[in-house]
Scaffold this active site. Structure first.
Site, PDB file in Angstrom:
ATOM      1  N   SER A  22       0.805  -1.225   0.000  1.00 53.20           N
ATOM      2  CA  SER A  22       0.000   0.000   0.000  1.00 53.20           C
ATOM      3  C   SER A  22       0.834   1.270   0.000  1.00 53.20           C
ATOM      4  CB  SER A  22      -0.943   0.016   1.208  1.00 53.20           C
ATOM      5  OG  SER A  22      -0.220  -0.109   2.417  1.00 53.20           O
ATOM      6  N   ASP A  64      -3.032   7.890   8.595  1.00 55.19           N
ATOM      7  CA  ASP A  64      -4.103   7.099   9.209  1.00 55.19           C
ATOM      8  C   ASP A  64      -3.603   6.108  10.260  1.00 55.19           C
ATOM      9  OD1 ASP A  64      -2.786   5.310   7.635  1.00 55.19           O
ATOM     10  OD2 ASP A  64      -4.429   4.914   6.260  1.00 55.19           O
ATOM     11  N   HIS A 115      -0.212   4.605   7.113  1.00 54.78           N
ATOM     12  CA  HIS A 115       0.365   5.206   5.911  1.00 54.78           C
ATOM     13  C   HIS A 115       0.775   6.658   6.161  1.00 54.78           C
ATOM     14  CE1 HIS A 115      -2.612   2.072   4.765  1.00 54.78           C
ATOM     15  NE2 HIS A 115      -1.588   1.649   4.045  1.00 54.78           N
TER      16      HIS A 115
END
Length: 371
Positions: free
Chosen positions: A39, A334, A337
């Protein structure tokens, strides 16, 4: 006569030196980028495969959700910008896809090793298999259309492209949840072996220019700090055992890259110390304008346990997660990330070559010389 020979020799040496300087100063002009990872560099794959990455993700730069787990651009976005290439289209995204200048195989939640513990089924080996299929289909369609299909990479781009890999964080973070530091360290050789297999397959398919990002200081991620409140901290507040594992992983990864430079002829490897750049954000947070290195911007509707971008119904009322207004003052977006601001600071260190081995800017990563 002797003087003229000496003069001639000096001129020849100067000309040769000038040519080398010219070669090093010119840009590589990479025509494409092929990226593999999780991610941290997923530009929409998990969104296409499983479900949209919802707002407020993407709000800072794109003004909408753009398949990225951040308020804006990721490190890979800054890299393609620097190379004057468009943002990478995810391989799994079939709507409006343009692969002229590369493709992104990174998928959120992916690991290097194939394991059910990872959120994503698209581990590194699968991503490389997808690339091989992508290349085969591209070459076939390119020949069928006589090169007129301009949304596909040119046939010679595959050997001239930059191949970036940023993956490994999930292998360590997930393993840490049910292993001791020493047990997790014992898994590293197998993880590196899987990584090596992937690199050799890419090389076999014609890849020559590699930018290998090591793993970041996983022990500094806010969500893990909350999950393991009793684990010993380092002087800056990060989980010391997990960062020790990350450091050991990076050590073994760098040793393997050094070995591959000798094993794979005509290969050009750049080892990028992302760990140091990200850890620098933590240790110098105040000086860089960040409020709290372990706080994060996007929070759940009922507190910090719900997840960024998620909504729930509570007593008949739909509650939305929200983001802070001063996003530039946060390292973490968050809890897992990074914000666009943090990504940009790390990307700048990558692009100028200051955390790379050899220490060359990304635009000149094809100019490396064999030792």
């Amino acid at each position: 006569m002797a003087i003229s020979k000496i003069t001639l020799a000096i001129i020849v040496l100067l000309l040769g030196f000038t040519e080398k300087l010219s070669a090093l100063s010119s840009s590589c002009n990479f025509p494409a980028v092929f990226n593999f990872g999780d991610s941290n560099s997923d530009t929409g794959a998990i969104s296409a495969a499983i479900g949209e990455v919802p707002p407020p993700n993407g709000v800072a730069f794109f003004g909408r959700s753009a398949g990225r787990h951040s308020d804006g651009r990721l490190i890979i976005d800054f890299i393609t910008e620097n190379l004057t290439l468009p943002y990478l289209t995810p391989y799994l995204d079939s709507v409006g896809a343009n692969y002229r200048h590369g493709a992104n195989f990174a998928t959120g939640g992916s690991c290097i090793r194939p394991t059910l513990a990872c959120f994503s089924p698209f581990h590194l080996g699968t991503q490389v298999s997808q690339f091989i299929h992508f290349k085969t289909r591209t070459l076939s369609l390119y020949n069928q259309t006589n090169g007129k299909f301009n949304r596909l990479s040119h046939t010679n781009y595959f050997s001239k492209a930059l191949y970036t890999l940023d993956i490994g964080q999930n292998d360590l973070a997930i393993g840490f949840q049910n292993m001791t530091e020493e047990q997790l360290k014992a898994t590293i050789p197998l993880i590196i072996e899987n990584f090596t297999i992937a690199l050799k397959l890419l090389y076999k398919e014609g890849a020559r220019f590699f930018s290998i990002h090591n793993t970041g200081p996983t022990g500094c991620l806010p969500y893990l700090l909350k999950a393991f409140p009793a684990i010993p901290r380092d002087p800056y507040g990060c989980l010391k055992p997990l960062n020790n594992v990350a450091i050991e992983f990076n050590k073994q990864l760098k040793n393997k890259i050094t070995q591959l430079k000798k094993e794979l002829p005509s290969s050009f490897f750049t080892y990028v110390d992302v760990y140091s750049a990200k850890y620098n954000l933590i240790t110098k947070a105040k000086a860089l304008g960040f409020i709290d290195p372990f706080d994060y911007c996007c929070v759940g509707a009922i507190g910090r346990g719900m997840g960024c971008g998620k909504t729930i119904f509570l007593n008949g009322t739909e509650l939305y997660s929200s983001s802070c207004q001063n996003r530039k003052n946060f390292i973490s977006w968050d809890g897992i990330h990074y914000t666009e601001t943090a990504n940009m600071l790390v990307a700048n260190r990558i692009l100028d070559g200051s955390i790379s081995d050899p220490p060359l800017p990304t635009q000149k990563a094809c100019k490396l010389t064999k030792k």
